[in-house]
Design an enzyme around this catalytic site. Sequence first.
Site, PDB file in Angstrom:
ATOM      1  CE1 TYR A   1      -3.245  -2.715   0.366  1.00 43.46           C
ATOM      2  CE2 TYR A   1      -4.650  -1.149   1.606  1.00 43.46           C
ATOM      3  CZ  TYR A   1      -4.448  -2.283   0.808  1.00 43.46           C
ATOM      4  OH  TYR A   1      -5.601  -2.934   0.754  1.00 43.46           O
TER       5      TYR A   1
ATOM      6  CE1 TYR B   1      -5.901   2.380  -7.069  1.00 43.60           C
ATOM      7  CE2 TYR B   1      -6.954   0.125  -6.598  1.00 43.60           C
ATOM      8  CZ  TYR B   1      -5.827   1.159  -7.065  1.00 43.60           C
ATOM      9  OH  TYR B   1      -4.761   0.261  -7.370  1.00 43.60           O
TER      10      TYR B   1
ATOM     11  CD  GLU C   1      -3.334  -2.501  -7.403  1.00 44.60           C
ATOM     12  OE1 GLU C   1      -3.236  -3.693  -7.444  1.00 44.60           O
ATOM     13  OE2 GLU C   1      -4.416  -1.949  -6.780  1.00 44.60           O
TER      14      GLU C   1
ATOM     15  NE  ARG D   1      -0.575  -4.787  -3.905  1.00 42.29           N
ATOM     16  CZ  ARG D   1      -1.432  -3.549  -3.579  1.00 42.29           C
ATOM     17  NH1 ARG D   1      -2.056  -3.018  -4.787  1.00 42.29           N
ATOM     18  NH2 ARG D   1      -1.169  -3.091  -2.565  1.00 42.29           N
TER      19      ARG D   1
END
Length: 261
Positions: free
Chosen positions: A72, A122, A175, A178
């Site tokens: 994060y 988001y 992201e 990930r």
Amino acid sequence: INTITYDAGNTTINKYATFMESLRNEAKDPSLQCYGIPMLPNNSSTIKYLLVKLQGASQKTITLMLRRNNLYVMGYSDPFNGNCRYHIFNDITGTERTNVENTLCSSSSSRDAKPINYNSLYSTLEKKAEVNSRSQVQLGIQILSSDIGKISGQSSFTDKTEAKFLLVAIQMVSEAARFKYIENQVKTNFNRDFSPNDKILDLEENWGKISTAIHDATNGALPKPLELKNADGTKWIVLRVDEIKPDMGLLNYVNGTCQTT
């Protein structure tokens, strides 16, 4: 804490790939993996944070701070009037907020605060960027590079400018680390801007769920079918780890043992 640097103002596909590899290697727990996919550490690891220094056009820089156990983004810093200026999301509080401050800008005598007056969800970032969905905010190396210049060292900028930068940076850094699928979309569209497709948005929203399903798989079979989305928005039913493994970069931490290969 190690700082991983990426120069978006002067880059190639290979340099972006190397940046992703470095970020995953710094973030992962070297002793954890499921089905050959590396996993992030639990939140009691010694190194709790990661710094990612992004350089844009005309040498402007912004340093993102990531929580290592889930990637994060907690805030960022930029050089401002000879000082280090830090910007922290308002959902980071208490001792953690102090940690972020001190990690982003270590010298208390030469730092300024410009808080992010909203949280990191988001839905909040989309609202602040004045879009209905982040599919309307284009991603791309040029955009990342020019967005850095709109914030770094600037005395003022709007929430809209900041939220758009954060949407781009979070997706192209966290992201993409990930999900190799997202990294590959950046690479495929390297010299142009692109809108995140339905598969990107759906993976982003289901990372925890996907990580748990892979962790809990038996001989490669998921405990139950995973309903995801294809790039065109059609239903994608995943039954086995190897159907989604090529899309994965890092698993979220899941407690307990799993099949490692």
